[in-house]
Write a protein that holds these residues in place. Structure first.
Motif, PDB file in Angstrom:
ATOM      1  N   LEU A 359       0.829  -1.201   0.000  1.00  0.00           N
ATOM      2  CA  LEU A 359       0.000   0.000   0.000  1.00  0.00           C
ATOM      3  C   LEU A 359       0.863   1.251   0.000  1.00  0.00           C
ATOM      4  N   ALA A 360       0.373   2.275  -0.684  1.00  0.00           N
ATOM      5  CA  ALA A 360       1.072   3.564  -0.723  1.00  0.00           C
ATOM      6  C   ALA A 360       0.048   4.678  -0.745  1.00  0.00           C
ATOM      7  N   GLU A 361       0.396   5.807  -0.122  1.00  0.00           N
ATOM      8  CA  GLU A 361      -0.487   6.969  -0.082  1.00  0.00           C
ATOM      9  C   GLU A 361       0.054   8.044  -1.010  1.00  0.00           C
ATOM     10  N   LYS A 362      -0.856   8.690  -1.740  1.00  0.00           N
ATOM     11  CA  LYS A 362      -0.460   9.756  -2.654  1.00  0.00           C
ATOM     12  C   LYS A 362      -1.463  10.892  -2.566  1.00  0.00           C
ATOM     13  N   GLU A 363      -0.974  12.112  -2.659  1.00  0.00           N
ATOM     14  CA  GLU A 363      -1.843  13.275  -2.595  1.00  0.00           C
ATOM     15  C   GLU A 363      -2.060  13.846  -3.990  1.00  0.00           C
ATOM     16  N   PHE A 364      -3.308  14.218  -4.278  1.00  0.00           N
ATOM     17  CA  PHE A 364      -3.660  14.816  -5.549  1.00  0.00           C
ATOM     18  C   PHE A 364      -4.279  16.189  -5.298  1.00  0.00           C
ATOM     19  N   SER A 365      -4.049  17.096  -6.229  1.00  0.00           N
ATOM     20  CA  SER A 365      -4.730  18.385  -6.225  1.00  0.00           C
ATOM     21  C   SER A 365      -5.579  18.440  -7.483  1.00  0.00           C
ATOM     22  N   LEU A 366      -6.892  18.403  -7.313  1.00  0.00           N
ATOM     23  CA  LEU A 366      -7.798  18.325  -8.447  1.00  0.00           C
ATOM     24  C   LEU A 366      -8.265  19.709  -8.861  1.00  0.00           C
ATOM     25  N   ALA A 367      -8.059  20.047 -10.125  1.00  0.00           N
ATOM     26  CA  ALA A 367      -8.563  21.297 -10.670  1.00  0.00           C
ATOM     27  C   ALA A 367     -10.044  21.155 -11.003  1.00  0.00           C
ATOM     28  N   LYS A 368     -10.701  22.278 -11.310  1.00  0.00           N
ATOM     29  CA  LYS A 368     -12.128  22.231 -11.629  1.00  0.00           C
ATOM     30  C   LYS A 368     -12.409  21.314 -12.809  1.00  0.00           C
ATOM     31  N   SER A 369     -11.519  21.333 -13.809  1.00  0.00           N
ATOM     32  CA  SER A 369     -11.746  20.485 -14.989  1.00  0.00           C
ATOM     33  C   SER A 369     -11.720  19.010 -14.616  1.00  0.00           C
ATOM     34  N   GLN A 370     -10.843  18.635 -13.673  1.00  0.00           N
ATOM     35  CA  GLN A 370     -10.774  17.237 -13.252  1.00  0.00           C
ATOM     36  C   GLN A 370     -11.998  16.841 -12.433  1.00  0.00           C
ATOM     37  N   LEU A 371     -12.502  17.790 -11.638  1.00  0.00           N
ATOM     38  CA  LEU A 371     -13.712  17.508 -10.881  1.00  0.00           C
ATOM     39  C   LEU A 371     -14.900  17.285 -11.805  1.00  0.00           C
ATOM     40  N   THR A 372     -14.964  18.072 -12.879  1.00  0.00           N
ATOM     41  CA  THR A 372     -16.033  17.891 -13.854  1.00  0.00           C
ATOM     42  C   THR A 372     -15.875  16.570 -14.587  1.00  0.00           C
ATOM     43  N   GLU A 373     -14.622  16.179 -14.874  1.00  0.00           N
ATOM     44  CA  GLU A 373     -14.364  14.876 -15.483  1.00  0.00           C
ATOM     45  C   GLU A 373     -14.815  13.751 -14.551  1.00  0.00           C
ATOM     46  N   LEU A 374     -14.599  13.951 -13.247  1.00  0.00           N
ATOM     47  CA  LEU A 374     -14.995  12.937 -12.283  1.00  0.00           C
ATOM     48  C   LEU A 374     -16.505  12.738 -12.284  1.00  0.00           C
TER      49      LEU A 374
END
Length: 406
Positions: A359-374
């Protein structure tokens, strides 16, 4: 089948017997009213009507999360209720029909404006202002993939040519009556199939086309500059993943959960407006394009606007649904939301049968465009987080798809 007391709408199907396929259907405005009314339904209402078995991406899991979370996680008890039973403002004008799919009360209806109309005696009405009364007997043609247009000779000839019908007498005509239960089934098919009328007529099992879903996942980019884009700053999340790059869950705050839960309140028509089409593999987008296209002359402009840009009614705008505070949540790959706790995290890891050293932990910073993609991915795949945060290396371009009726 519907009981004698249950209201139904009549639809005549034209069937290619050799191919076991419905080519098109003919109906009055009552059937088309219900079809267009689909577009006013918020996603949460769709999931509820389909018994949390919509088979549309992660929507069922998002809805179940709202159900299962304690009222303590919501700003008020009413906020949770509004997410589970969201109401579109267009429902008042567009959903009090002969056959009702949605069960919310207090709706407005329209009667024929002609003083000499004989139909008023039996209480006839329409959900669509300006639609022709039955005294005018306006008929519609609806193709198997739910493209709608007024019946005409030129349309009939073009459909014969499109489907290779050389001898129209060989087409079988079947008259069916659709109740609210059957129209709800048709709603489900319109979200997941390109042939909902054929599927209903021949009782074809509803299943997602995996290969088609993979093609859709290769393009998760929404239209730019539309008014439905979420006005959010970058959102930081922590993800627990395996060394082999599979994703188990994300650790998020209340803002992220607010975004997911708020998605349940967005009407189907607004989704299509935002992305330019229905993101998944169904054909409900054809209903949307028919309103401003082949059926445009049959709908008065004010109601046309309500169908093309339906909005949420009954929300507490500006204050949100989820209670703000230090509480964090965990969101699984299929967007199921749980309170972040040691018990829940261990359960997810154990169910995945993963060793702790993998297992590994990683941090992401999501921009508005990525949130809309989600949010778009949430309509397409049960692995929405992975599809956005761990995209495939080689994306193929989607072929151009024509949606014209002719």
């Amino acid at each position: 089948m519907a009981t004698e007391e249950e209201p139904t709408v009549d639809v005549k199907l034209f069937v290619d017997k050799e191919k076991n396929k419905v080519l098109f259907a003919e109906s009055g405005k009552e059937f088309v009213d219900v079809l267009f009314g689909f577009l006013t339904l918020p996603l949460g209402t769709v999931v509820r009507l389909l018994g949390k078995q919509s088979q549309v991406g992660c929507l069922d899991e998002i809805y179940k999360s709202v159900e299962e979370l304690s009222n303590d996680f919501f700003r008020t008890e009413a906020c949770k209720a509004m997410l589970l039973r969201p109401i579109s403002t267009a429902a008042k004008q567009c959903c009090d029909l002969k056959v009702r799919v949605e069960d919310t009360k207090h709706r407005e209806v329209y009667v024929c404006g002609h003083t000499s109309c004989c139909a008023k005696a039996d209480g006839s009405f329409s959900s669509v202002p300006g639609a022709a009364c039955k005294c005018g007997c306006l008929k519609f043609i609806v193709t198997d993939d739910l493209q709608v247009a007024p019946a005409s000779t030129s349309l009939m000839l073009s459909l014969f040519k499109k489907f290779g019908v050389e001898d129209p007498s060989r087409l079988e005509q079947r008259m069916i009556q659709l109740s609210s239960v059957e129209m709800t089934n048709l709603l489900k098919r319109s979200l997941t199939s390109k042939q909902p009328l054929t599927g209903h007529c021949f009782d074809v099992a509803i299943s997602n086309d995996v290969s088609a879903l993979e093609m859709v996942l290769e393009s998760l980019h929404p239209k730019q500059g539309n008014d439905a884009e979420h006005e959010l700053d970058n959102v930081r999340i922590r993800v627990l993943r395996t060394n082999s790059s599979s994703l188990l869950y994300a650790e998020v705050n209340d803002d992220f959960v607010e975004l997911l839960f708020g998605f349940l309140t967005v009407p189907l028509g607004s989704i299509i407006k935002t992305y330019g089409s229905w993101p998944s593999i169904g054909c409900i987008g054809n209903l949307y394009s028919s309103i401003d296209g082949s059926a445009k002359g049959c709908i008065r402009e004010p109601c046309q606007c309500l169908l093309l840009s339906p909005k949420l009614g009954g929300s507490d705008k500006g204050k949100g649904y989820v209670k703000q505070g230090p509480q964090n949540f965990m969101v699984t790959d299929n967007l199921h939301v749980l309170p972040l706790s040691l018990e829940n995290t261990i359960q997810v890891v154990c169910e995945a049968k993963i060793q702790s050293n993998d297992l590994a932990e990683k941090e992401f910073s999501l921009a508005k465009s990525q949130l809309t993609e989600l949010l778009k991915a949430a309509l397409v795949t049960p692995k929405a987080l992975s599809s956005v945060l761990l995209p495939p290396k080689n994306k193929k371009k989607l072929p151009h798809l024509s949606s014209g009726l002719y």
